[in-house]
Enzyme design. Sequence first.
Site, PDB file in Angstrom:
ATOM      1  N   LYS A 116      34.715  22.120  11.335  1.00  0.00           N
ATOM      2  CA  LYS A 116      33.337  23.133  11.064  1.00  0.00           C
ATOM      3  C   LYS A 116      33.287  24.125  10.609  1.00  0.00           C
ATOM      4  O   LYS A 116      33.286  25.062  10.033  1.00  0.00           O
ATOM      5  CB  LYS A 116      32.243  22.366  10.607  1.00  0.00           C
ATOM      6  CG  LYS A 116      31.763  21.304  10.260  1.00  0.00           C
ATOM      7  CD  LYS A 116      30.747  21.054  11.028  1.00  0.00           C
ATOM      8  CE  LYS A 116      30.456  19.063  10.870  1.00  0.00           C
ATOM      9  NZ  LYS A 116      29.079  18.354  11.083  1.00  0.00           N
ATOM     10  N   GLY A 165      25.955  12.674  12.121  1.00  0.00           N
ATOM     11  CA  GLY A 165      24.753  13.181  12.713  1.00  0.00           C
ATOM     12  C   GLY A 165      25.051  13.722  14.509  1.00  0.00           C
ATOM     13  O   GLY A 165      23.872  14.108  15.352  1.00  0.00           O
ATOM     14  N   GLU A 200      23.880  27.695  13.472  1.00  0.00           N
ATOM     15  CA  GLU A 200      23.474  28.107  12.019  1.00  0.00           C
ATOM     16  C   GLU A 200      22.122  27.844  12.330  1.00  0.00           C
ATOM     17  O   GLU A 200      21.600  27.887  13.152  1.00  0.00           O
ATOM     18  CB  GLU A 200      23.335  26.426  10.960  1.00  0.00           C
ATOM     19  CG  GLU A 200      24.994  26.446  10.682  1.00  0.00           C
ATOM     20  CD  GLU A 200      25.302  25.386   9.917  1.00  0.00           C
ATOM     21  OE1 GLU A 200      24.282  24.595   9.860  1.00  0.00           O
ATOM     22  OE2 GLU A 200      26.466  25.300   9.410  1.00  0.00           O
ATOM     23  N   HIS A 208      19.710  17.604   0.744  1.00  0.00           N
ATOM     24  CA  HIS A 208      21.566  17.967   0.825  1.00  0.00           C
ATOM     25  C   HIS A 208      21.754  17.540  -0.520  1.00  0.00           C
ATOM     26  O   HIS A 208      21.325  15.500  -0.726  1.00  0.00           O
ATOM     27  CB  HIS A 208      21.943  16.190   1.698  1.00  0.00           C
ATOM     28  CG  HIS A 208      23.432  16.436   2.117  1.00  0.00           C
ATOM     29  ND1 HIS A 208      23.925  16.685   2.814  1.00  0.00           N
ATOM     30  CD2 HIS A 208      23.999  15.749   0.937  1.00  0.00           C
ATOM     31  CE1 HIS A 208      25.117  15.873   3.236  1.00  0.00           C
ATOM     32  NE2 HIS A 208      25.619  15.717   1.920  1.00  0.00           N
ATOM     33  N   ASN A 290      33.963  17.365   3.179  1.00  0.00           N
ATOM     34  CA  ASN A 290      33.867  16.038   3.788  1.00  0.00           C
ATOM     35  C   ASN A 290      36.246  15.663   3.557  1.00  0.00           C
ATOM     36  O   ASN A 290      35.815  15.315   2.437  1.00  0.00           O
ATOM     37  CB  ASN A 290      33.586  14.681   3.466  1.00  0.00           C
ATOM     38  CG  ASN A 290      32.666  14.887   4.809  1.00  0.00           C
ATOM     39  OD1 ASN A 290      30.897  14.887   3.778  1.00  0.00           O
ATOM     40  ND2 ASN A 290      32.782  15.272   6.286  1.00  0.00           N
ATOM     41  N   ARG A 292      38.195  13.216   2.763  1.00  0.00           N
ATOM     42  CA  ARG A 292      38.758  12.163   2.817  1.00  0.00           C
ATOM     43  C   ARG A 292      37.385  11.449   1.428  1.00  0.00           C
ATOM     44  O   ARG A 292      36.860  11.892   1.330  1.00  0.00           O
ATOM     45  CB  ARG A 292      37.912  11.399   3.941  1.00  0.00           C
ATOM     46  CG  ARG A 292      36.894  11.779   4.474  1.00  0.00           C
ATOM     47  CD  ARG A 292      35.940  10.815   5.626  1.00  0.00           C
ATOM     48  NE  ARG A 292      34.583  11.358   6.026  1.00  0.00           N
ATOM     49  CZ  ARG A 292      33.528  11.488   5.407  1.00  0.00           C
ATOM     50  NH1 ARG A 292      33.596  10.771   4.242  1.00  0.00           N
ATOM     51  NH2 ARG A 292      32.425  12.259   6.168  1.00  0.00           N
ATOM     52  N   ARG A 338      22.242   2.105   1.550  1.00  0.00           N
ATOM     53  CA  ARG A 338      23.150   1.722   2.094  1.00  0.00           C
ATOM     54  C   ARG A 338      22.878   0.147   3.090  1.00  0.00           C
ATOM     55  O   ARG A 338      22.093   0.519   4.033  1.00  0.00           O
ATOM     56  CB  ARG A 338      23.901   2.276   3.461  1.00  0.00           C
ATOM     57  CG  ARG A 338      25.026   3.794   2.537  1.00  0.00           C
ATOM     58  CD  ARG A 338      25.074   5.137   3.792  1.00  0.00           C
ATOM     59  NE  ARG A 338      25.597   6.146   3.256  1.00  0.00           N
ATOM     60  CZ  ARG A 338      26.249   7.065   4.018  1.00  0.00           C
ATOM     61  NH1 ARG A 338      26.344   6.376   4.822  1.00  0.00           N
ATOM     62  NH2 ARG A 338      26.869   7.851   3.738  1.00  0.00           N
TER      63      ARG A 338
HETATM   64  P1  ADP Z   1      27.292  15.481   9.806  1.00  0.00           P
HETATM   65  O1  ADP Z   1      29.145  15.688   9.352  1.00  0.00           O
HETATM   66  O2  ADP Z   1      27.191  15.262  11.532  1.00  0.00           O
HETATM   67  O3  ADP Z   1      27.272  14.726   8.682  1.00  0.00           O
HETATM   68  P2  ADP Z   1      26.711  17.823   8.376  1.00  0.00           P
HETATM   69  O4  ADP Z   1      26.967  19.123   8.787  1.00  0.00           O
HETATM   70  O5  ADP Z   1      26.697  17.346   6.720  1.00  0.00           O
HETATM   71  O6  ADP Z   1      27.081  17.224   9.411  1.00  0.00           O
HETATM   72  O7  ADP Z   1      25.061  17.409   8.751  1.00  0.00           O
HETATM   73  C1  ADP Z   1      23.740  16.320   8.220  1.00  0.00           C
HETATM   74  C2  ADP Z   1      22.488  16.914   8.292  1.00  0.00           C
HETATM   75  O8  ADP Z   1      21.897  17.178   9.237  1.00  0.00           O
HETATM   76  C3  ADP Z   1      22.795  17.259   6.347  1.00  0.00           C
HETATM   77  O9  ADP Z   1      22.239  16.337   6.025  1.00  0.00           O
HETATM   78  C4  ADP Z   1      20.840  18.054   6.962  1.00  0.00           C
HETATM   79  O10 ADP Z   1      20.619  17.380   6.766  1.00  0.00           O
HETATM   80  C5  ADP Z   1      21.082  18.315   8.685  1.00  0.00           C
HETATM   81  N1  ADP Z   1      21.589  19.872   8.954  1.00  0.00           N
HETATM   82  C6  ADP Z   1      22.635  20.527   8.767  1.00  0.00           C
HETATM   83  N2  ADP Z   1      22.504  21.121   8.891  1.00  0.00           N
HETATM   84  C7  ADP Z   1      21.452  22.006   8.741  1.00  0.00           C
HETATM   85  C8  ADP Z   1      21.017  23.106   9.082  1.00  0.00           C
HETATM   86  N3  ADP Z   1      20.871  24.363   9.053  1.00  0.00           N
HETATM   87  N4  ADP Z   1      19.946  23.529   8.906  1.00  0.00           N
HETATM   88  C9  ADP Z   1      18.914  22.353   9.117  1.00  0.00           C
HETATM   89  N5  ADP Z   1      19.163  21.203   8.206  1.00  0.00           N
HETATM   90  C10 ADP Z   1      20.721  20.990   8.744  1.00  0.00           C
END
Ligand code: ADP
Length: 450
Positions: A116, A165, A200, A208, A290, A292, A338
């Site tokens: 990431k 997550g 971040e 999202h 992602n 994939r 889901r």
């Molecule tokens: P993963 O790869 O574990 O799914 P992500 O980076 O895709 O992690 O983030 C998953 C979720 O976490 C996002 O959809 C959002 O809800 C929350 N999230 C991620 N980054 C942030 C951020 N900087 N601020 C607030 N929420 C976040």
Amino acid sequence: MFSRILVANRGEIALRVIRACREMGIQTVAVYSTADAKGSWLRYADESICIGPAPSSKSYLSIPAILAAAEIADVDAIHPGYGFLSENAHFAEICRASKIAFIGPTSEAIRTMGDKSAARRAAEKAGVAVVPGSKGKITGEDEAIKTAREIGYPVLVKASAGGGGRGMRVAHNDMSLRSAIQSAQAEAQVAFGDSSVYLERYLDRPRHVEVQILADTHGNVVHLFERDCSVQRRHQKMVEESPSPALPKPVRKRMLQSAVRLMKTAGYTNAGTVEFLVDRDNSFYFIEVNARIQVEHPVTELVTGIDLVKEQIRLAAGEKLGYDQDDVVFRGAAIEVRVNAEDPEQGFRACPGRITEWSPAGGPGVRVDSHAHQGYVVPPNYDSLIAKLIVHKPDRRQALLALDRCLDEFTISGIKTTLPFFRRVIRHAGFASGHYDTGFVEDLLAGTES
Ligand code: ADP
């Protein structure tokens, strides 16, 4: 084109890939752990090979076991599905060295995009806004505190290798940042074998929204529009829909263009998803790619009519996309839920066991992707997803009505599932209005929803 593909996965996605192959006249080889010896998907494969015991580390995650099966079965390609080895650059590399095509992006692209913090740099290079954060991985706690003060609390500590997550912690001040770093690192080390983390800014209840991309090996990249995945519990998606109900048209257009630009700049190939967070003022920020097929891909298949798994296979075989952006037509609205073997009344505790009654929903515009059936025993060893219920209708209002009907029809007995929870979600005025964010489920569970 390939003549024989090994499907390195299980459950609904293994079945999904096998079905695509059968329609393409491609033979399939399924692999399974001893816990999945009775898996329904095995019966549709031309050949099935046991690759080890129940723990995924010894079966679905075992590169030697899967490669041995691929050599014995003499396949010319491997489809990794999602999860397991799907974003493992090393695995993709070994496949290539063994002269077996990996159905996905190149190992180089997985390396750049799967990490990431590296992907953030790629996005910046392509002129795509990222969530304000650290320049790269964190090297020490003191340096992290300095960065956190610059970007402003609250901050989110995120694992570079993160997924599902995991490896994420919020910190509100210097002291909680230190412990957040330590626990995120520890969790990431166990989950991904890589403890590196970055920072971040923690956005306040963003949405999202993600963009589906297809790219061939001849330089052509198209988007297949967006999916809104803001209905999440503990940062994990529960409901996905397209179009995003709350994204203003000009913002949507810019987001789609940004995603294509990023993947073009990165030289990405095959199917991939560019994920963004959308702030309250509709500013959007890149979070990750992602590399994939994703769980929620059927939503996009229904609104575009494009079979993403078949496209993955075609593109991995070196074929051209064969259509332009303007040829990708968006129709109607699709929503997916889901269905997990979990008990919503017990904090979504996993609920494996025997399904005594299985009566899925159906009717016009309804798709159920599932490997489950009456008498199926959900094993305790893997992901709890047992079915995806997806509806497609001319507009969102009709899609919601159909989903409501389907949730009434769908009957699963013997185990607890998330079906009753979805009845609450979709009947909620906040969801119906389309103006929900990533804090929606938490509010619903706390009973504080407005
Ligand atoms: P993963 O790869 O574990 O799914 P992500 O980076 O895709 O992690 O983030 C998953 C979720 O976490 C996002 O959809 C959002 O809800 C929350 N999230 C991620 N980054 C942030 C951020 N900087 N601020 C607030 N929420 C976040």
